[in-house]
Write an enzyme that holds these catalytic residues in place. Structure first.
Site, PDB file in Angstrom:
ATOM      1  N   ASP A  34       0.843  -1.198   0.000  1.00  0.00           N
ATOM      2  CA  ASP A  34       0.000   0.000   0.000  1.00  0.00           C
ATOM      3  C   ASP A  34       0.879   1.248   0.000  1.00  0.00           C
ATOM      4  O   ASP A  34       0.568   2.244  -0.648  1.00  0.00           O
ATOM      5  CB  ASP A  34      -0.891   0.035   1.259  1.00  0.00           C
ATOM      6  CG  ASP A  34      -2.007  -0.983   1.157  1.00  0.00           C
ATOM      7  OD1 ASP A  34      -2.067  -1.701   0.133  1.00  0.00           O
ATOM      8  OD2 ASP A  34      -2.810  -1.070   2.108  1.00  0.00           O
ATOM      9  N   ASP A  38       0.779   4.259  -2.654  1.00  0.00           N
ATOM     10  CA  ASP A  38       0.529   5.660  -2.280  1.00  0.00           C
ATOM     11  C   ASP A  38       1.597   6.594  -2.845  1.00  0.00           C
ATOM     12  O   ASP A  38       1.304   7.714  -3.256  1.00  0.00           O
ATOM     13  CB  ASP A  38       0.459   5.802  -0.759  1.00  0.00           C
ATOM     14  CG  ASP A  38      -0.805   5.161  -0.204  1.00  0.00           C
ATOM     15  OD1 ASP A  38      -1.725   4.890  -1.009  1.00  0.00           O
ATOM     16  OD2 ASP A  38      -0.865   4.912   1.009  1.00  0.00           O
ATOM     17  N   LEU A  84     -35.455 -11.611 -13.879  1.00  0.00           N
ATOM     18  CA  LEU A  84     -35.396 -13.074 -13.828  1.00  0.00           C
ATOM     19  C   LEU A  84     -36.626 -13.600 -13.124  1.00  0.00           C
ATOM     20  O   LEU A  84     -37.102 -12.979 -12.165  1.00  0.00           O
ATOM     21  CB  LEU A  84     -34.195 -13.518 -12.985  1.00  0.00           C
ATOM     22  CG  LEU A  84     -32.800 -13.383 -13.562  1.00  0.00           C
ATOM     23  CD1 LEU A  84     -31.772 -13.680 -12.482  1.00  0.00           C
ATOM     24  CD2 LEU A  84     -32.626 -14.356 -14.713  1.00  0.00           C
ATOM     25  N   LYS A 117     -26.364 -15.341  -7.239  1.00  0.00           N
ATOM     26  CA  LYS A 117     -27.287 -14.236  -7.501  1.00  0.00           C
ATOM     27  C   LYS A 117     -26.902 -13.110  -6.553  1.00  0.00           C
ATOM     28  O   LYS A 117     -27.202 -13.161  -5.360  1.00  0.00           O
ATOM     29  CB  LYS A 117     -28.731 -14.665  -7.295  1.00  0.00           C
ATOM     30  CG  LYS A 117     -29.692 -13.572  -7.678  1.00  0.00           C
ATOM     31  CD  LYS A 117     -31.107 -14.047  -7.652  1.00  0.00           C
ATOM     32  CE  LYS A 117     -32.057 -12.931  -8.040  1.00  0.00           C
ATOM     33  NZ  LYS A 117     -31.853 -11.687  -7.314  1.00  0.00           N
ATOM     34  N   GLU A 178     -23.482  -6.075 -11.489  1.00  0.00           N
ATOM     35  CA  GLU A 178     -24.095  -5.751 -10.213  1.00  0.00           C
ATOM     36  C   GLU A 178     -23.044  -5.099  -9.324  1.00  0.00           C
ATOM     37  O   GLU A 178     -21.922  -5.591  -9.236  1.00  0.00           O
ATOM     38  CB  GLU A 178     -24.576  -7.073  -9.598  1.00  0.00           C
ATOM     39  CG  GLU A 178     -25.665  -6.959  -8.607  1.00  0.00           C
ATOM     40  CD  GLU A 178     -27.071  -6.923  -9.231  1.00  0.00           C
ATOM     41  OE1 GLU A 178     -27.197  -6.934 -10.476  1.00  0.00           O
ATOM     42  OE2 GLU A 178     -28.009  -6.849  -8.438  1.00  0.00           O
ATOM     43  N   TYR A 230     -21.675  -9.620 -15.695  1.00  0.00           N
ATOM     44  CA  TYR A 230     -22.083 -10.958 -16.128  1.00  0.00           C
ATOM     45  C   TYR A 230     -22.799 -11.003 -17.473  1.00  0.00           C
ATOM     46  O   TYR A 230     -23.185 -12.068 -17.918  1.00  0.00           O
ATOM     47  CB  TYR A 230     -22.966 -11.629 -15.070  1.00  0.00           C
ATOM     48  CG  TYR A 230     -24.110 -10.760 -14.581  1.00  0.00           C
ATOM     49  CD1 TYR A 230     -24.059 -10.186 -13.321  1.00  0.00           C
ATOM     50  CD2 TYR A 230     -25.209 -10.501 -15.384  1.00  0.00           C
ATOM     51  CE1 TYR A 230     -25.078  -9.380 -12.856  1.00  0.00           C
ATOM     52  CE2 TYR A 230     -26.234  -9.699 -14.934  1.00  0.00           C
ATOM     53  CZ  TYR A 230     -26.163  -9.138 -13.669  1.00  0.00           C
ATOM     54  OH  TYR A 230     -27.170  -8.334 -13.224  1.00  0.00           O
ATOM     55  N   LYS A 318     -33.980 -19.625  -5.755  1.00  0.00           N
ATOM     56  CA  LYS A 318     -33.935 -18.840  -4.518  1.00  0.00           C
ATOM     57  C   LYS A 318     -33.915 -19.761  -3.302  1.00  0.00           C
ATOM     58  O   LYS A 318     -34.671 -20.733  -3.246  1.00  0.00           O
ATOM     59  CB  LYS A 318     -35.173 -17.938  -4.426  1.00  0.00           C
ATOM     60  CG  LYS A 318     -35.257 -16.888  -5.520  1.00  0.00           C
ATOM     61  CD  LYS A 318     -34.329 -15.726  -5.298  1.00  0.00           C
ATOM     62  CE  LYS A 318     -34.871 -14.720  -4.359  1.00  0.00           C
ATOM     63  NZ  LYS A 318     -35.653 -13.658  -4.828  1.00  0.00           N
ATOM     64  N   CYS A 415     -64.801   2.744   6.128  1.00  0.00           N
ATOM     65  CA  CYS A 415     -66.024   3.531   5.912  1.00  0.00           C
ATOM     66  C   CYS A 415     -67.238   2.944   6.630  1.00  0.00           C
ATOM     67  O   CYS A 415     -68.314   3.534   6.594  1.00  0.00           O
ATOM     68  CB  CYS A 415     -66.305   3.637   4.416  1.00  0.00           C
ATOM     69  SG  CYS A 415     -66.716   2.054   3.682  1.00  0.00           S
ATOM     70  N   CYS A 430     -64.929  -4.727   0.726  1.00  0.00           N
ATOM     71  CA  CYS A 430     -65.805  -3.621   1.086  1.00  0.00           C
ATOM     72  C   CYS A 430     -66.552  -3.259  -0.196  1.00  0.00           C
ATOM     73  O   CYS A 430     -65.924  -3.047  -1.231  1.00  0.00           O
ATOM     74  CB  CYS A 430     -64.969  -2.429   1.564  1.00  0.00           C
ATOM     75  SG  CYS A 430     -65.887  -0.894   1.528  1.00  0.00           S
ATOM     76  N   CYS A 435     -65.531   4.216  -0.919  1.00  0.00           N
ATOM     77  CA  CYS A 435     -64.837   4.024   0.367  1.00  0.00           C
ATOM     78  C   CYS A 435     -63.524   4.822   0.373  1.00  0.00           C
ATOM     79  O   CYS A 435     -62.716   4.696  -0.557  1.00  0.00           O
ATOM     80  CB  CYS A 435     -64.558   2.537   0.554  1.00  0.00           C
ATOM     81  SG  CYS A 435     -63.401   2.179   1.872  1.00  0.00           S
TER      82      CYS A 435
HETATM   83  S1  IVH Z   1     -28.607 -12.398 -15.237  1.00  0.00           S
HETATM   84  C1  IVH Z   1     -31.456 -11.448 -18.552  1.00  0.00           C
HETATM   85  N1  IVH Z   1     -26.878 -12.933 -13.376  1.00  0.00           N
HETATM   86  O1  IVH Z   1     -30.887 -10.395 -10.151  1.00  0.00           O
HETATM   87  C2  IVH Z   1     -30.473 -11.906 -17.587  1.00  0.00           C
HETATM   88  N2  IVH Z   1     -28.636 -11.437 -12.849  1.00  0.00           N
HETATM   89  O2  IVH Z   1     -33.760 -10.969  -9.730  1.00  0.00           O
HETATM   90  C3  IVH Z   1     -30.880 -11.533 -16.222  1.00  0.00           C
HETATM   91  N3  IVH Z   1     -28.564 -10.554 -10.582  1.00  0.00           N
HETATM   92  O3  IVH Z   1     -32.225  -8.081 -12.383  1.00  0.00           O
HETATM   93  C4  IVH Z   1     -29.821 -11.174 -15.342  1.00  0.00           C
HETATM   94  N4  IVH Z   1     -26.760 -11.624  -9.961  1.00  0.00           N
HETATM   95  O4  IVH Z   1     -29.934  -7.549 -11.364  1.00  0.00           O
HETATM   96  C5  IVH Z   1     -27.979 -12.252 -13.687  1.00  0.00           C
HETATM   97  N5  IVH Z   1     -25.280 -13.521 -11.824  1.00  0.00           N
HETATM   98  C6  IVH Z   1     -26.357 -12.823 -12.147  1.00  0.00           C
HETATM   99  C7  IVH Z   1     -27.000 -11.972 -11.230  1.00  0.00           C
HETATM  100  C8  IVH Z   1     -28.157 -11.289 -11.621  1.00  0.00           C
HETATM  101  C9  IVH Z   1     -27.698 -10.778  -9.583  1.00  0.00           C
HETATM  102  C10 IVH Z   1     -29.732  -9.664 -10.464  1.00  0.00           C
HETATM  103  C11 IVH Z   1     -30.050  -8.894 -11.695  1.00  0.00           C
HETATM  104  C12 IVH Z   1     -31.495  -9.195 -11.975  1.00  0.00           C
HETATM  105  C13 IVH Z   1     -31.977  -9.690 -10.678  1.00  0.00           C
HETATM  106  C14 IVH Z   1     -33.183 -10.571 -10.911  1.00  0.00           C
END
Ligand code: IVH
Length: 672
Positions: A34, A38, A84, A117, A178, A230, A318, A415, A430, A435
């Site tokens: 570092d 610098d 996605l 992700k 990202e 990506y 997920k 209401c 309702c 309302c």
């Molecule tokens: S591919 C059309 N790759 O997750 C291709 N997305 O829930 C779609 N994201 O809007 C994106 N890591 O912002 C891709 N390795 C990854 C990702 C990624 C995070 C985000 C992206 C997307 C969101 C969808």
């Protein structure tokens, strides 16, 4: 030393420092200390101090942030920034696979790439002739915001990439990635804040997103943002035909790409990887709430197309969210836009993976009964990614006898009108069309960012307007007077003027935004855009029949019926008539290019400074309407710099590159 030698030294220093930046920030493999770094940097700054005219956009010193902006400029994306679809767990992943297999038999032989992700902010980066020229947020997927200056402060973002035709290093490329904050950096940031007695950040995701949406880029420069790229959105050169090839190619160009990635030859292998990574991910230095599964072969990926904003060839696997225990202090009943009553759990605030949760949904009244959830219970709350938290169960063994059972209210809590149960569904409604709670939700939707985007018209103000009977429909917003607003609590001159201005400005919104604002059940952004494209104005939409509506992409039988039901209601017909009277009647213009050539076709403009008559957004709109493109920063490709008073560095850049500079009047002349 002659100036010439000094200049050589300066250029060499830029190269050297950029190289060490790359080793340190992109590859995470520094080769100097570092201290040595610098030293190099200080020398660079010393030279730049004496020769400010030598400083170019790719100097490493340009990452520290520049003068604050007054607002973000809008940027058109070169291709839609798709999202996605989610698959929760293995079964939903297999369902996805079966769906796409049915569409294309080639899927049977497909291989897959899996990537973490990342949980941060999507960014879109443009490179012209190897230089980082523009960076934008995702925005609504078609138009984002120019955050170039902020992005320049990210040390892993290459300010320059190689250009070499023979090696397919592209002259023009737009990539997507990202921006995130690593867990360790986040903890360090919070530790520093704690030592200063300042408020701590809640979680890395929001901090990353907030850091990039700063008008003052020196604030961004102080935040430890990292970047992973990506996807290639556009390129002047052929790009690799597989996702793995693309990741390698991006790395070769100097972009940071995730070192964590997997390759799978079958869907079974995909699932094994997802399940194993579900355990492993807790050891990663960033939050990942899932993996992204992508078809490796780009040709197959593309030919599978998209459903709305979600490409079919990729899926976000997920992981289940985190569960926590807390106390249920009350159950409130909310009245939605369509009159549906939903019970809402009021919780003792609890931190679930960095987010303070105070409320959760209880789905419906049957759910409360079935799960025997009582006010005062200890309950389990779950939060999965960005999804609204919900109650999973109560813990009856923890009761002390003070808990109270809950049942659906006998009448509308807003209401007092009668409540009806939908015979086919579990929902209670309702039935009062006027309302106030329903009206409040309707107006909130009308004014929301995705719809008419009326700045300053938040929930609290809508409630005030409805409670004081100043509005009875969205159209009444356009008849509000300053005197009326001044009678409201906490309203002064300035606030009233600003709100009236924002309401007036909303009249200029395109038709699809108004359609979203109408709040027709099932009509979201994608359907609204397609409806606007087909019908061009509300008169034509009013005359449409079931079959016409069904020809619109994304409008299935349920949505078509829901549109017809909406149009048939007398209060909605009145609403449309009133909107027309107030001039809220956007029309999609059909431009006949052959008769009337677009005057600015093929020209790219950059706008800077304060123009005498137009706001920058208005100028951009005018340019786009006439076929031109608006970009956020000056490059060799820029046709004109449209300049107003107090222009900044863009003017200098235009002079340097020989880009012609014009004023607002010249723009008008070009349109004559
Ligand atoms: S591919 C059309 N790759 O997750 C291709 N997305 O829930 C779609 N994201 O809007 C994106 N890591 O912002 C891709 N390795 C990854 C990702 C990624 C995070 C985000 C992206 C997307 C969101 C969808």
């Amino acid at each position: 030393m002659t100036d010439n030698n000094l200049y050589q030294e300066y250029k060499q220093l830029c190269e050297t420092i950029n190289y060490h930046n790359y080793l340190y920030n992109t590859l995470d493999q520094p080769i100097i200390s570092d201290f040595d770094y610098d030293q190099l940097f200080n020398r660079l700054k010393e030279i730049e101090k004496n020769h400010p005219d030598w400083v170019t956009a790719d100097s490493p010193s340009q990452r520290v942030g520049s003068a604050p902006l007054d607002r973000f400029v809008k940027v058109n994306h070169p291709a839609p920034i798709l999202s996605l679809s989610n698959g929760f767990g293995s079964q939903e992943t297999i369902d996805w696979y079966q769906r796409i297999l049915k569409l294309d038999p080639r899927v049977a032989k497909a291989d897959f790439v899996l990537e973490p992700k990342l949980d941060g902010l999507t960014v879109v980066l443009h490179y012209h002739a190897g230089q980082f020229a523009l960076g934008a947020t995702r925005g609504d997927g078609l138009v984002g915001e120019d955050i170039t200056e902020n992005l320049k402060t990210l040390r892993s973002l290459p300010l320059r990439i190689p250009v070499d035709k023979t090696l397919h290093m592209p002259e023009e490329i737009v990539v997507r990635g990202e921006a995130i904050i690593f867990k360790t950096d986040f903890e360090k940031l919070n530790a520093e804040l704690a030592s200063k007695g300042e408020k701590l950040y809640l979680n890395p995701r929001n901090t990353a997103a907030g850091s990039l949406r700063q008008l003052d880029s020196s604030v961004t420069a102080g935040r430890p943002l990292k970047l992973f790229i990506y996807q290639i959105l556009q390129s002047s050169d052929p790009i690799p035909e597989t996702q793995l090839g693309i990741l390698e190619y991006l790395a070769k160009l100097g972009f940071p790409v995730t070192p964590l990635r997997w390759h799978a030859d079958s869907i079974e292998e995909v699932i094994t990887i997802c399940e194993a990574a579900g355990v492993e991910r807790h050891n990663w230095n960033y939050d990942a709430d899932g993996l992204v599964i992508k078809i490796n072969d780009q040709d197959l990926y593309r030919s599978l197309g998209a459903v709305g904003k979600d490409p079919r060839g990729a899926l976000a696997y997920k992981y289940p969210g985190v569960e926590v225990e807390t106390a249920l202090t009350d159950i409130q009943v909310n009245v939605g836009r369509t009159g549906v009553l939903t019970p809402l759990a009021i919780l003792e605030p609890v931190n679930i993976s960095g987010v303070i949760v105070k409320q959760a949904t209880l789905h419906n009244f049957d759910f409360i009964k079935e799960k025997d959830i009582r006010i005062g219970d200890r309950v389990l709350v779950k939060r999965a990614g960005e999804v609204i938290p919900y109650i999973i169960a109560s813990l009856p063994e923890k009761r002390d006898g003070s808990q109270l059972p809950f049942s659906a209210p006998p009448c509308c809590p807003s209401c007092g009108a009668e409540i009806e149960k939908d015979p086919d569904q579990v929902a209670y409604y309702c039935v009062n069309a006027s309302c106030p709670a329903q009206l409040t939700r309707t107006i909130e939707n009308f004014a929301s960012r995705g719809a008419m985007d009326i700045d300053g018209l938040g929930s609290q103000i809508v409630i005030q307007l409805v409670d004081n009977q100043l509005i009875h429909s969205a159209a009444d917003l356009y008849a509000l007077t300053k005197a009326q607003l001044l009678t409201l609590d906490k309203f002064g001159d300035k606030k009233a003027d600003n709100l009236l201005q924002a309401i007036e400005a909303s009249k200029q919104n395109p038709l699809f935004r108004l359609i979203i604002g109408l709040g027709i059940r099932g009509v979201g952004e994608v359907a609204a855009r397609k409806l606007a494209e087909k019908f061009k104005n509300l008169d034509a939409l009013k005359l449409s029949g079931f079959d016409d509506l069904r020809t619109v992409e994304g409008v299935g039988p349920n949505i078509a019926q829901s549109i017809l039901d909406w149009l048939r209601q007398i209060q909605n017909q009145n609403l449309m008539e009133n909107l027309r009277q107030y001039g809220v009647w956007p029309v999609v213009e059909t431009k006949i290019e052959a008769d009337q050539p677009l005057k600015l076709k093929g020209l790219t403009f950059v706008i800077t400074g304060t123009l005498p008559n137009l706001s920058r957004d208005q100028a951009a709109e005018l340019i786009r309407e006439n076929g031109g493109t608006v970009s956020g920063s000056v490059s060799k490709k820029t046709s004109y710099l449209l300049m107003g008073a107090d222009a900044g560095s863009k003017y200098a850049k235009a002079l340097e590159l020989g880009v012609p500079v014009i004023d607002e009047n010249t723009l008008y002349d070009m349109l004559k």
